[in-house]
Write a protein that holds these residues in place. Structure first.
Motif, mmCIF file in Angstrom:
data_model
loop_
_atom_site.group_PDB
_atom_site.id
_atom_site.type_symbol
_atom_site.label_atom_id
_atom_site.label_comp_id
_atom_site.label_asym_id
_atom_site.label_seq_id
_atom_site.Cartn_x
_atom_site.Cartn_y
_atom_site.Cartn_z
ATOM 1 N N THR A 174 -13.066 -13.028 -12.592
ATOM 2 C CA THR A 174 -14.062 -12.429 -13.475
ATOM 3 C C THR A 174 -15.341 -12.226 -12.685
ATOM 4 O OG1 THR A 174 -14.830 -14.592 -14.228
ATOM 5 C CG2 THR A 174 -13.112 -13.544 -15.538
ATOM 6 N N SER A 175 -16.261 -11.481 -13.260
ATOM 7 C CA SER A 175 -17.520 -11.240 -12.566
ATOM 8 C C SER A 175 -18.690 -11.609 -13.461
ATOM 9 C CB SER A 175 -17.623 -9.773 -12.147
ATOM 10 O OG SER A 175 -17.634 -8.940 -13.283
ATOM 11 N N ARG A 176 -19.795 -11.842 -12.815
ATOM 12 C CA ARG A 176 -21.050 -12.112 -13.518
ATOM 13 C C ARG A 176 -22.149 -11.487 -12.687
ATOM 14 N NH1 ARG A 176 -23.268 -18.057 -15.254
ATOM 15 N NH2 ARG A 176 -25.319 -17.371 -15.925
ATOM 16 N N ASP A 177 -22.974 -10.695 -13.321
ATOM 17 C CA ASP A 177 -23.997 -9.960 -12.588
ATOM 18 C C ASP A 177 -25.179 -10.810 -12.145
ATOM 19 O OD1 ASP A 177 -22.633 -7.537 -12.600
ATOM 20 O OD2 ASP A 177 -23.398 -7.021 -14.575
ATOM 21 N N PHE B 252 -25.967 -14.871 -11.441
ATOM 22 C CA PHE B 252 -25.758 -16.315 -11.404
ATOM 23 C C PHE B 252 -26.714 -16.842 -10.345
ATOM 24 C CE2 PHE B 252 -23.844 -20.326 -10.276
ATOM 25 C CZ PHE B 252 -23.406 -20.816 -11.503
ATOM 26 N N CYS C 104 -15.917 -14.909 -9.898
ATOM 27 C CA CYS C 104 -15.406 -16.250 -10.152
ATOM 28 C C CYS C 104 -13.898 -16.201 -10.313
ATOM 29 C CB CYS C 104 -16.042 -16.816 -11.424
ATOM 30 S SG CYS C 104 -17.831 -16.987 -11.290
ATOM 31 N N PRO D 241 -15.669 -19.145 -18.216
ATOM 32 C CA PRO D 241 -16.974 -18.673 -17.747
ATOM 33 C C PRO D 241 -17.207 -19.013 -16.272
ATOM 34 C CG PRO D 241 -17.219 -20.638 -19.097
ATOM 35 C CD PRO D 241 -15.768 -20.253 -19.149
ATOM 36 N N CYS D 242 -18.050 -18.240 -15.636
ATOM 37 C CA CYS D 242 -18.442 -18.512 -14.253
ATOM 38 C C CYS D 242 -19.363 -19.725 -14.224
ATOM 39 C CB CYS D 242 -19.186 -17.317 -13.661
ATOM 40 S SG CYS D 242 -18.139 -15.913 -13.275
ATOM 41 N N THR E 191 -20.437 -5.736 -9.119
ATOM 42 C CA THR E 191 -19.361 -6.718 -9.236
ATOM 43 C C THR E 191 -18.063 -6.080 -9.719
ATOM 44 O OG1 THR E 191 -20.116 -7.346 -11.451
ATOM 45 C CG2 THR E 191 -20.881 -8.697 -9.608
#
Length: 88
Positions: free
Chosen positions: A18-21, A23, A30, A38-39, A54
């Motif tokens: 998964t991605s998170r813009d 962090f 992640c 979740p990340c 991402t």
């Protein structure tokens, strides 16, 4: 390091990325062993350069994994140098 993390999850039979813009101010990808995780600092696969897309990076990794892309994904932004019989 990224390859080792990737391989560890792959060997366990479950691999979800998964991605998170944002962090800690950086875009991250992640990895987890099931969907919708979740990340966190514990499951970051790779931290990308600020401003990186991402979603596009994730697509490149998935395409490479499926054999659609012929070349590895460049995560560092540097240029690869190859040697052929001592010549750059």
């Amino acid at each position: 390091m990224v390859s080792a993390r990737f391989q560890r999850y792959y060997d366990n039979g479950s691999l979800f990325i998964t991605s998170r813009d944002n962090f800690n101010g950086y875009p991250v990808l992640c990895i987890a062993n099931r969907k919708r995780i979740p990340c966190t600092s514990e499951n970051i696969l790779v931290t990308l350069k600020p401003g990186s897309d991402t979603g596009a990076t994730l697509k490149q990794i998935i395409d490479f994994r499926r054999g659609v892309a012929a070349s590895p994904v460049n995560l560092s932004g540097c240029q690869a140098i190859t040697y052929d019989q001592g010549e750059i």
